[in-house]
Write a protein that holds these residues in place. Structure first.
Motif, PDB file in Angstrom:
ATOM      1  N   MET B   1       0.847  -1.202   0.000  1.00 21.25           N
ATOM      2  CA  MET B   1       0.000   0.000   0.000  1.00 21.25           C
ATOM      3  C   MET B   1       0.881   1.250   0.000  1.00 21.25           C
ATOM      4  O   MET B   1       1.815   1.359   0.770  1.00 21.25           O
ATOM      5  N   GLU B   3       2.307   4.741   0.744  1.00 19.49           N
ATOM      6  CA  GLU B   3       2.267   5.581   1.935  1.00 19.49           C
ATOM      7  C   GLU B   3       1.420   6.820   1.660  1.00 19.49           C
ATOM      8  O   GLU B   3       1.607   7.506   0.655  1.00 19.49           O
ATOM      9  N   TYR B   4       0.470   7.099   2.555  1.00 20.01           N
ATOM     10  CA  TYR B   4      -0.337   8.297   2.377  1.00 20.01           C
ATOM     11  C   TYR B   4       0.296   9.427   3.172  1.00 20.01           C
ATOM     12  O   TYR B   4       0.473   9.334   4.382  1.00 20.01           O
ATOM     13  N   LEU B   5       0.672  10.499   2.507  1.00 24.11           N
ATOM     14  CA  LEU B   5       1.334  11.611   3.184  1.00 24.11           C
ATOM     15  C   LEU B   5       0.324  12.716   3.465  1.00 24.11           C
ATOM     16  O   LEU B   5      -0.404  13.158   2.578  1.00 24.11           O
ATOM     17  N   MET B   6       0.325  13.139   4.712  1.00 19.86           N
ATOM     18  CA  MET B   6      -0.689  14.103   5.106  1.00 19.86           C
ATOM     19  C   MET B   6      -0.170  15.521   4.864  1.00 19.86           C
ATOM     20  O   MET B   6       0.899  15.882   5.327  1.00 19.86           O
ATOM     21  N   VAL B   7      -0.944  16.292   4.125  1.00 21.23           N
ATOM     22  CA  VAL B   7      -0.499  17.672   3.880  1.00 21.23           C
ATOM     23  C   VAL B   7      -0.880  18.581   5.040  1.00 21.23           C
ATOM     24  O   VAL B   7      -0.246  19.596   5.285  1.00 21.23           O
ATOM     25  N   ASN B   8      -1.941  18.201   5.750  1.00 19.39           N
ATOM     26  CA  ASN B   8      -2.428  19.074   6.820  1.00 19.39           C
ATOM     27  C   ASN B   8      -2.044  18.515   8.193  1.00 19.39           C
ATOM     28  O   ASN B   8      -2.835  18.512   9.116  1.00 19.39           O
ATOM     29  N   SER B   9      -0.810  18.035   8.309  1.00 19.51           N
ATOM     30  CA  SER B   9      -0.404  17.409   9.561  1.00 19.51           C
ATOM     31  C   SER B   9      -0.268  18.417  10.693  1.00 19.51           C
ATOM     32  O   SER B   9       0.166  19.552  10.478  1.00 19.51           O
ATOM     33  N   GLY B  10      -0.626  17.981  11.912  1.00 21.24           N
ATOM     34  CA  GLY B  10      -0.464  18.837  13.071  1.00 21.24           C
ATOM     35  C   GLY B  10       0.994  19.035  13.452  1.00 21.24           C
ATOM     36  O   GLY B  10       1.302  19.892  14.267  1.00 21.24           O
ATOM     37  N   HIS B  11       1.887  18.227  12.868  1.00 19.20           N
ATOM     38  CA  HIS B  11       3.299  18.354  13.213  1.00 19.20           C
ATOM     39  C   HIS B  11       4.054  19.229  12.215  1.00 19.20           C
ATOM     40  O   HIS B  11       5.246  19.436  12.353  1.00 19.20           O
ATOM     41  N   ASP B  14       3.509  25.682  11.136  1.00 23.09           N
ATOM     42  CA  ASP B  14       2.362  26.472  10.720  1.00 23.09           C
ATOM     43  C   ASP B  14       2.347  27.781  11.509  1.00 23.09           C
ATOM     44  O   ASP B  14       1.839  27.862  12.616  1.00 23.09           O
ATOM     45  N   GLN B  16       0.812  30.568  10.976  1.00 21.14           N
ATOM     46  CA  GLN B  16      -0.509  31.157  11.197  1.00 21.14           C
ATOM     47  C   GLN B  16      -1.177  30.536  12.410  1.00 21.14           C
ATOM     48  O   GLN B  16      -1.845  31.224  13.186  1.00 21.14           O
ATOM     49  N   ALA B  17      -1.012  29.210  12.550  1.00 20.74           N
ATOM     50  CA  ALA B  17      -1.614  28.530  13.697  1.00 20.74           C
ATOM     51  C   ALA B  17      -0.997  29.056  14.990  1.00 20.74           C
ATOM     52  O   ALA B  17      -1.705  29.317  15.962  1.00 20.74           O
ATOM     53  N   SER B  18       0.343  29.223  14.996  1.00 18.70           N
ATOM     54  CA  SER B  18       0.990  29.719  16.207  1.00 18.70           C
ATOM     55  C   SER B  18       0.452  31.095  16.577  1.00 18.70           C
ATOM     56  O   SER B  18       0.193  31.387  17.736  1.00 18.70           O
TER      57      SER B  18
END
Lengths: 532, 206
Positions: B1, B3-11, B14, B16-18
């Protein structure tokens, strides 16, 4: 993420040993840390409740003295409010499922998330430490009303400090969730493609962020007053105890919605899944969450109708109280409308959802009886109030919590629970709950005041019924807990989607891998509740 | 399978988030002081004459100087952020050090103010204080409580800026990654704005 190890093993297998848990940054592990902590404190609180009911089995002081009784109901309140209900659904299921439901791998600030849990544990230790030194735990009631709270010799300062720290923990969780929802939704998931549980958490988080600081500063003032003896809230020294009540309820009424809104979010997930039908009035439910959060700020005065307020203020607070019932009722109508022509499957979580609607209705309507000025004069500080808020808090939030625990149990542990025993547990809990708390409503109307270890003999028959109810309820709790623990060990393996749910958590393996998604999540074009 | 790579990862990083997180935190700080402002207004309303009498004990000159000092420090921290954006790391550090000096000046002046009051026995529990009437006592209690809590925030803000200076020196905060500096600046502005309200409430209303 940096460690690109293979994403097929579950998050349980990504690290071993206690330190891989208590210093984890994985939202799922933090959620489980919270689950075990709040469950422990819930059992402590419930035991204290059972002891109180046992004391009330007959008039007079049988098991404990008046002061011990006062300390027990205070500790029961502090534990249940600050250590159980407020963190319960957001910190456990919010932490676990919010990131998965919006299609990401963690919350926005994983380290802050861990810090929240640590603050929670430190706060809990402070709260429990009051048992060990000086004159024992606070005996003021969980409201810490001045001037008694600044005069009593019991460990109020420590209890209040604990509540302050727990408030900090709650603020950080709320802050984290708001940023997570704003920044980390799956590309393509707009605000109105978000499931309703995240919506409820969003509304809750705003209350956590904007209301909690007020209680923080108020509690600091109580400590300062106790240490320096200044008379900030003590009328003998020129202070105003009513001002304390205002400050306290400015936080603590919105806090009631911190407890109730996430539960409504849970029910909004359970009802469509087990009716196999899209939710009725999605936007109305989402908006009503925000409306409750907003109006909930302006109703605090209804706790103080009898403690001295101008007539105008009382009328305004009463009207606003009736107003906040409207969005709550909107939700109830939407849930019931969702059931209509649905293909209803009475699995255990659905039973909890239906019990929630039934009990929340009683809790909500009795709330209006308290919110009406004339009836409140009669019912204020009676068992009616105790019955009312237990219907909302336990019958509502508590039941939603246990319902959610069953609903997501297969996802969290990868095992199915035993349905038959779960239903037996539910039956005991539901029966016991209603015997216990409906009796309290009647006792209150008859004039039994709250917070007394003793009562007139004429109240005894009803008190006996309530106490027997508490035994049935407790039996139910034990059955539920034993069943879940046993199923976690020996239950059959759970598939990805045992209930036919359509939100994103059912697209990931049970239990999920570290990064939650092992393949790209598929969003339906028709919104989050597309049962085709 | 695959690997699904997450673009919106919390790690992911970011900024703007900070920043959003920092703003939310500032809201909580405002509400923390908001509770105190509420208490202040209620007691001012209930004890107008006593609050007026008590406020005459405060030293307006020292308060004014402190206001100027703190406002200037807000300017230097804002300039430091601009300097960092333009890539002038050296200037940015120096401006932060200047900010810290202003913070120390503020605290030193505050120290002299408080010790003068305490020298006159004007602290809860002391003899002069005990002879005051209830309203004046409340005024002084709120004065110590609110300026004290504010002073604590000055110290926390100072430590925050100190950490940022260190991180600039070790290269963790740099012209393409300066969100921490910006957040420290935001926090410092909060400390400033709360003082802007405290100053007239305690020193100026007559």
């Amino acid at each position: 993420m940096s460690n690109e190890n293979n994403n097929t093993i579950s998050f349980y297998e990504t690290g071993k040993g206690i330190f891989s848990w208590i210093f984890t940054l994985d939202h799922k592990r933090i959620a489980l840390l919270y689950l075990y902590s709040v469950a422990t404190f819930f059992l402590v609180g419930a035991t204290l409740g059972i002891l109180m009911r046992l004391e009330l089995l007959s008039p007079g002081s049988d098991l404990m003295h008046a002061k011990t009784y006062n300390q027990i109901f205070t500790l029961h309140g502090v534990i249940m409010i600050f250590l159980f209900i407020i963190p319960s659904i957001p910190a456990v299921f919010g932490n676990f499922f919010l990131p998965i439901m919006i299609g990401t791998d963690d919350v926005a600030f994983p380290k802050l998330n861990l810090l929240s849990w640590w603050l929670y544990i430190i706060g809990a230790m402070f709260a429990l430490s009051t048992l060990l030194f000086g004159d024992g735990p606070a005996d003021t009631g969980w409201t810490f009303y001045a001037p008694y709270s600044v005069k009593t010799g019991t460990n109020v300062s420590m209890a209040v400090l604990a509540a302050f720290i727990l408030g900090f923990s709650s603020i950080l969780t709320g802050l984290n969730f708001i940023v997570t929802i704003h920044r980390l939704r799956l590309p393509g998931m707009g605000w109105f493609q978000m499931p309703l549980f995240p919506w409820a958490l969003y509304a809750t988080s705003w209350i956590q962020v904007l209301a909690t600081p007020i209680i923080g500063i108020t509690l600091l003032m109580i400590i300062a007053e106790r240490v320096i003896g200044i008379g900030l809230f003590d009328p003998a020294l020129g202070g105003d105890p009513i001002l304390y009540q205002h400050l306290f309820w400015i936080y603590s009424h919105p806090a009631v919605y911190i407890m109730a809104l996430p539960a409504m979010g849970i029910v909004s997930e359970l009802i469509p899944t087990f009716s196999h039908r899209t939710i009725f009035g999605y936007k109305a439910i989402a908006y009503s969450s925000m409306a409750i959060a907003f109006i909930g700020y302006f109703v605090w005065g209804h706790h103080m109708f009898t403690s001295g307020m101008s007539g105008d203020a009382r009328v305004i607070f009463s009207v606003l109280t009736f107003l906040v019932a409207v969005p709550s009722a909107i939700k109830v109508f939407n849930w019931v409308a969702t059931l209509y022509k649905g293909s209803i499957e009475l699995k255990t979580p659905m039973l909890y959802a239906l019990a929630f609607i039934f009990q929340f209705l009683i809790g909500g309507l009795t709330g209006l009886v308290n919110g009406a000025l004339a009836t409140d004069i009669h019912l204020h500080d009676t068992y009616f109030v105790v019955g009312h808020f237990h219907y909302v808090m336990f019958g509502g939030t508590g039941f939603a919590f246990i319902g959610a625990l069953h609903y997501w149990f297969p996802k969290i542990y990868g095992k199915m629970y035993n349905e038959k025993i779960a239903k037996t547990g539910f039956t005991f809990l539901f029966t016991g709950f209603n015997i216990l708390y409906f009796t309290m409503l009647i006792l209150g109307i008859k004039g039994m005041p709250r917070r007394y270890y003793d009562y007139l003999p004429e109240f005894q028959p009803l008190h006996v019924i309530a106490t027997v109810g508490s035994w049935i309820l407790f039996t139910g709790l034990i059955i539920i807990i034993v069943n879940l623990i046993r199923s976690k060990r020996k239950g059959p393996a759970a598939p990805r989607n045992p209930w036919g749910g359509v939100t994103l958590e059912w697209q990931v393996p049970s239990p999920p891998p570290l990064q939650n998604f092992d393949k790209k999540p598929i969003l339906s074009k028709k919104g989050p509740y597309d049962f085709k | 399978m695959a690997e699904y790579l997450m673009v919106n990862s919390g790690h992911n990083r970011d900024d703007q988030a900070s920043k959003l997180g920092m703003w939310l935190f500032l809201f909580t700080e405002l509400l923390l002081f908001g509770g105190l402002f509420l208490v202040y207004s209620v007691y001012r309303y209930m004890n107008q004459e006593a609050f007026l009498q008590a406020s005459l004990h405060l030293n307006i000159a020292m308060g004014t100087v402190n206001t100027a000092v703190l406002l200037t420090s807000s300017l230097t921290v804002a300039m430091s952020v601009s300097a960092m954006q333009k890539g002038n790391i050296k200037v940015s550090i120096n401006l932060l050090i200047l900010t810290l000096l202003f913070a120390c000046t503020f605290l030193v002046i505050k120290y002299f103010e408080w010790s003068a009051k305490i020298g006159h026995g004007l602290f809860p529990g002391m003899e002069h204080y005990n002879m005051l009437e209830p309203g004046e006592k409340l005024f002084f209690f709120l004065y110590y409580f609110m300026t004290g809590l504010h002073g604590l925030h000055v110290i926390i803000g100072g430590i925050f800026i100190g950490i940022v200076i260190r991180k600039i020196k070790t290269g963790k905060v740099r012209p393409d990654r300066y969100i921490l500096l910006e957040n420290a600046g935001l926090y410092w502005h909060l400390v400033d704005i709360i003082w802007i309200f405290l100053f007239p409430l305690f020193y100026l209303i007559h």
